[in-house]
Design an enzyme around this catalytic site. Structure first.
Site, PDB file in Angstrom:
ATOM      1  N   ASP A 105       0.314  -3.763   4.485  1.00  0.00           N
ATOM      2  CA  ASP A 105       0.701  -4.731   5.512  1.00  0.00           C
ATOM      3  C   ASP A 105      -0.299  -4.495   6.642  1.00  0.00           C
ATOM      4  OD1 ASP A 105       1.883  -6.494   7.199  1.00  0.00           O
ATOM      5  OD2 ASP A 105       3.634  -5.255   7.639  1.00  0.00           O
ATOM      6  N   ASN A 166     -15.138   2.944  -2.464  1.00  0.00           N
ATOM      7  CA  ASN A 166     -13.687   2.716  -2.306  1.00  0.00           C
ATOM      8  C   ASN A 166     -13.251   1.265  -2.483  1.00  0.00           C
ATOM      9  OD1 ASN A 166     -12.265   5.075  -1.906  1.00  0.00           O
ATOM     10  ND2 ASN A 166     -12.347   5.037   0.326  1.00  0.00           N
ATOM     11  N   TYR A 167     -13.531   0.672  -3.628  1.00  0.00           N
ATOM     12  CA  TYR A 167     -13.107  -0.735  -3.843  1.00  0.00           C
ATOM     13  C   TYR A 167     -11.575  -0.809  -3.890  1.00  0.00           C
ATOM     14  CZ  TYR A 167     -12.183  -5.191  -5.986  1.00  0.00           C
ATOM     15  OH  TYR A 167     -11.684  -6.444  -6.231  1.00  0.00           O
ATOM     16  N   ARG A 168     -11.010  -1.731  -3.138  1.00  0.00           N
ATOM     17  CA  ARG A 168      -9.555  -1.940  -3.132  1.00  0.00           C
ATOM     18  C   ARG A 168      -9.278  -3.379  -3.547  1.00  0.00           C
ATOM     19  NH1 ARG A 168      -9.664   2.784  -3.106  1.00  0.00           N
ATOM     20  NH2 ARG A 168      -8.890   4.223  -1.523  1.00  0.00           N
ATOM     21  N   THR A 227     -17.553   9.556  -9.280  1.00  0.00           N
ATOM     22  CA  THR A 227     -16.320  10.296  -9.548  1.00  0.00           C
ATOM     23  C   THR A 227     -15.635   9.710 -10.785  1.00  0.00           C
ATOM     24  OG1 THR A 227     -15.067   8.885  -8.033  1.00  0.00           O
ATOM     25  CG2 THR A 227     -15.977  10.906  -7.109  1.00  0.00           C
ATOM     26  N   GLY A 258      -9.593  11.536  -3.603  1.00  0.00           N
ATOM     27  CA  GLY A 258     -11.003  11.183  -3.462  1.00  0.00           C
ATOM     28  C   GLY A 258     -11.518  11.550  -2.076  1.00  0.00           C
ATOM     29  N   ASP A 259     -10.680  11.330  -1.070  1.00  0.00           N
ATOM     30  CA  ASP A 259     -11.101  11.633   0.305  1.00  0.00           C
ATOM     31  C   ASP A 259     -11.263  13.137   0.509  1.00  0.00           C
ATOM     32  OD1 ASP A 259     -10.827   8.912   0.702  1.00  0.00           O
ATOM     33  OD2 ASP A 259      -8.792   9.098   1.494  1.00  0.00           O
ATOM     34  N   ASP A 295      -1.244  12.071   2.713  1.00  0.00           N
ATOM     35  CA  ASP A 295      -2.617  11.653   2.422  1.00  0.00           C
ATOM     36  C   ASP A 295      -3.640  12.762   2.634  1.00  0.00           C
ATOM     37  OD1 ASP A 295      -1.774   8.827   2.366  1.00  0.00           O
ATOM     38  OD2 ASP A 295      -3.877   8.423   2.851  1.00  0.00           O
TER      39      ASP A 295
END
Ligand SMILES: O=C(O)C(=O)C[C@H](O)[C@H](O)COP(=O)(O)O
Length: 317
Positions: A105, A166-168, A227, A258-259, A295
């Protein structure tokens, strides 16, 4: 002055207890989560000083996010905004076959209007590394320009630029992402990309070693990290390819893996370690992160050292 400066949106993350459904849960855990602040915190834990830049609404929710990031000990340089919302994400985590589901959101958030001139660009130019991800330019057309301008300013200041692709797919299509992100590639020194993104977004073919080699030679990166989840990662540097296996882990929370990996890799490179050693630290940090809720990689360098040294210990006293 920090070793690494990152720029991006951090959301308020609301998650029901594991297994429960968003539509019926009566409680939510609250965390702050965003790729660029996660990377800053992981880098800090692994020995690099870090600053996170962002634009955040001047509201209790915005203050909550910034307060949480500061509590993790990194510096923040935030433009407080009277317009725009605080981005939120809902996270439902369950066993297979449901897995992990994210609902964003984050439309019309404060950061979507952020321009480079609103920030102290010297902070970026004085740092050793500037980091952002492909999530940032996915958020608005203004941010596409801002990301490009910040990368350019970093280069002009002699700062190394690092970028996680970082494709979202909940933010944009593969075509839009490819078009926008490949345009940024000439301004990037260190690229981190998931093998699946190199295939499905960029259209590259081959095994992960070939993907790393192709990306490294087709563009002008100094380092490419591909990765591959539980199969580890590949590092390409000076035309040499390095293989890194993943460490075993009992997963409590996969978000942020990943981060954690990327933050640790950058921190250890800044510390002077070579690519194979930094990759080992990155993989160990990622494995520990998966055992930690939220996170963020709330861990110590000593814990990572122990995993690198002997694969970790079940009992420490
Ligand atoms: O999706 C976004 O926009 C976010 O920033 C939320 C999460 O913090 C990162 O996506 C975590 O990324 P991983 O380390 O790859 O698990």
């Amino acid at each position: 002055m920090s070793d690494i400066v990152t720029f991006g949106e951090t959301m308020l993350r609301l998650s029901p207890p594991d297994g429960e459904r968003l539509e019926s849960a009566t409680e939510f855990e609250v965390h702050a989560g965003g790729a660029e602040s996660n990377v800053a915190i992981a880098a800090d834990r692994l020995g690099a000083t870090a600053t996170w830049l962002s634009k955040v609404p001047e509201t209790p929710l915005g203050r909550r996010v910034v307060g949480e990031i500061r509590r993790h000990g990194i510096e923040t340089d935030v433009v407080w905004s009277h317009r725009g919302r605080q981005g939120t994400y809902y996270l439902e985590q369950a066993g297979e076959p449901r897995g992990t589901n994210v609902i964003y959101d984050r439309e019309n958030t404060a950061i979507s209007t952020a321009e480079a001139r609103e920030f102290d660009i010297e902070r970026i130019q004085d740092a050793r590394v500037f980091f952002t991800t492909g999530i940032t330019p996915a958020l608005s057309s203004t941010l596409r320009e801002t990301t490009a301008n910040m990368l350019k300013a970093a280069r002009q200041g002699g700062t190394t630029t690092a970028f996680d692709f970082n494709y979202r797919n909940k933010l944009w299509s593969p075509d839009e992402a490819r078009e926008t992100l490949t345009r940024l590639f000439p301004g990037i020194d260190v690229l981190v990309i998931a093998a699946r993104d190199a295939r499905t977004v960029l259209g590259f073919e081959g095994d992960p070693r070939q993907l790393a080699h192709k990306l490294g030679s087709q563009y002008d990166f100094t380092t490419v990290i591909v990765t591959r989840g539980s199969e580890g990662a590949i590092g390409w540097h000076d035309s040499v390819v390095h293989d890194q296996e993943a460490y075993e882990t009992d997963t409590v929370s996969p978000i942020g893996t990943g981060d954690a990996f990327t933050g640790a890799f950058i921190a250890r490179r800044l510390h002077g370690e070579d690519v194979p050693t930094a990759l080992e630290y990155a993989a160990a940090t990622a494995a520990i992160k998966r055992t930690i809720p939220g996170d963020v990689a709330l861990l110590s360098k000593d814990e990572v050292d122990a995993v690198v040294k002997d694969g970790g210990t079940a009992l420490s006293r």
